[in-house]
Write a protein that holds these residues in place. Structure first.
Motif, PDB file in Angstrom:
ATOM      1  N   PHE A  30       1.219  -1.210  -0.573  1.00 23.21           N
ATOM      2  CA  PHE A  30      -0.495   0.119   0.122  1.00 23.21           C
ATOM      3  C   PHE A  30       1.193   1.173  -0.224  1.00 23.21           C
ATOM      4  O   PHE A  30       0.527   2.674  -0.394  1.00 23.21           O
ATOM      5  CB  PHE A  30      -0.979   0.094   0.837  1.00 23.21           C
ATOM      6  N   ALA A  31       1.798   1.047   1.018  1.00 28.86           N
ATOM      7  CA  ALA A  31       3.236   2.173   0.528  1.00 28.86           C
ATOM      8  C   ALA A  31       3.516   2.823  -1.020  1.00 28.86           C
ATOM      9  O   ALA A  31       3.665   3.490  -0.929  1.00 28.86           O
ATOM     10  CB  ALA A  31       4.100   2.324   1.707  1.00 28.86           C
ATOM     11  N   ILE A  32       3.814   1.833  -1.346  1.00 26.52           N
ATOM     12  CA  ILE A  32       4.046   1.925  -2.927  1.00 26.52           C
ATOM     13  C   ILE A  32       3.139   2.854  -4.131  1.00 26.52           C
ATOM     14  O   ILE A  32       3.373   3.058  -4.399  1.00 26.52           O
ATOM     15  CB  ILE A  32       5.213   0.335  -3.221  1.00 26.52           C
ATOM     16  N   ILE A  33       2.425   1.548  -4.028  1.00 25.07           N
ATOM     17  CA  ILE A  33       1.074   2.034  -4.101  1.00 25.07           C
ATOM     18  C   ILE A  33       0.748   3.486  -4.318  1.00 25.07           C
ATOM     19  O   ILE A  33       0.870   4.128  -4.983  1.00 25.07           O
ATOM     20  CB  ILE A  33      -0.251   1.154  -4.553  1.00 25.07           C
ATOM     21  N   GLY A  34       0.719   3.992  -2.831  1.00 17.46           N
ATOM     22  CA  GLY A  34       0.209   5.624  -2.629  1.00 17.46           C
ATOM     23  C   GLY A  34       1.904   6.552  -2.985  1.00 17.46           C
ATOM     24  O   GLY A  34       1.190   7.514  -3.563  1.00 17.46           O
ATOM     25  N   TRP A  35       2.992   5.729  -3.122  1.00 13.29           N
ATOM     26  CA  TRP A  35       4.351   6.581  -3.586  1.00 13.29           C
ATOM     27  C   TRP A  35       3.690   6.635  -4.808  1.00 13.29           C
ATOM     28  O   TRP A  35       4.127   8.386  -5.546  1.00 13.29           O
ATOM     29  CB  TRP A  35       5.014   6.511  -3.000  1.00 13.29           C
ATOM     30  N   VAL A  36       3.676   5.998  -6.061  1.00 16.74           N
ATOM     31  CA  VAL A  36       3.237   5.234  -7.413  1.00 16.74           C
ATOM     32  C   VAL A  36       2.217   6.898  -8.168  1.00 16.74           C
ATOM     33  O   VAL A  36       2.643   7.629  -8.741  1.00 16.74           O
ATOM     34  CB  VAL A  36       3.303   4.681  -7.787  1.00 16.74           C
TER      35      VAL A  36
END
Length: 199
Positions: free
Chosen positions: A175-181
């Motif tokens: 979820f952190a990676i998706i939010g960052w992208v």
């Protein structure tokens, strides 16, 4: 575990640092169970597995150290959506919070292995790195080895709870990676719109 003994357990844990798919959540309780059966002592199980953790972490530390700051920046610079300013921010964060990150990182699945590389890249003092890694590994390893020791034939129960914890960490990271992208894509889209408006 009875065949490979404590040195073999140390080697397995060292390799787990280099190849995270090897499950420490199985190796450590199994070492504790073997100690409970008298194959070797509990002290041997604890000491050897901690030594293995430190050896594996030190190997990755030197990978980061040999890569160096400039090579690391170039590697990340090739990745899509990654700006050099992002790398600089992460580096600045690690320089400020590195000791805590190394200590607590040894107790978090996935990050247990990865945390050694930025420590090497930022050239954290080697003695400090070894001390913090040893302390964090001692806590993590002791929990699992002692669980295997006291659970006896039910040592495998530890893996079930460890898997739940690992899945939670993976979900949070995803979820952190998706939010960052999403954030980076919106930022770039906004930059394109503003540059078009200026024209």
């Amino acid at each position: 575990m009875e065949i490979i003994g404590p040195p073999g357990a140390a080697l397995a844990i060292a390799l787990e640092n280099l190849f995270p798919p090897l499950p420490s959540e199985v190796i450590l309780p199994l070492a504790g169970f073997a100690a409970a059966r008298g194959s070797f002592t509990l002290a041997e199980a604890l000491i050897w597995t901690i030594v293995g953790s430190v050896v594996g972490a030190v190997a990755l530390y030197w990978v980061g150290r040999l890569l160096g700051r400039e090579r690391t920046r170039k590697i990340f610079g090739w990745l899509p959506l990654v700006d050099i300013s992002d790398v600089d921010k992460v580096e600045a964060w690690f320089v400020k919070h590195g000791p805590k990150a190394v200590f607590f990182g040894r107790m978090v699945p996935i990050f247990r292995s990865l945390i050694s590389i930025p420590a090497g890249v930022t050239q954290m003092p080697f003695g400090q790195f070894v001390l913090l890694t040893t302390a964090g590994s001692a806590i993590w390893n002791s929990i699992f080895v002692l669980a295997g020791f006291y659970l006896g034939d039910n040592w495998h129960i530890v893996e079930e709870y460890a898997n739940v914890f690992q899945k939670i960490v993976i979900v949070v990271v995803v979820f952190a990676i998706i939010g960052w992208v999403i954030y980076k894509l919106n930022k770039r889209r906004g930059a394109k719109v503003s540059s078009t408006d200026e024209r």
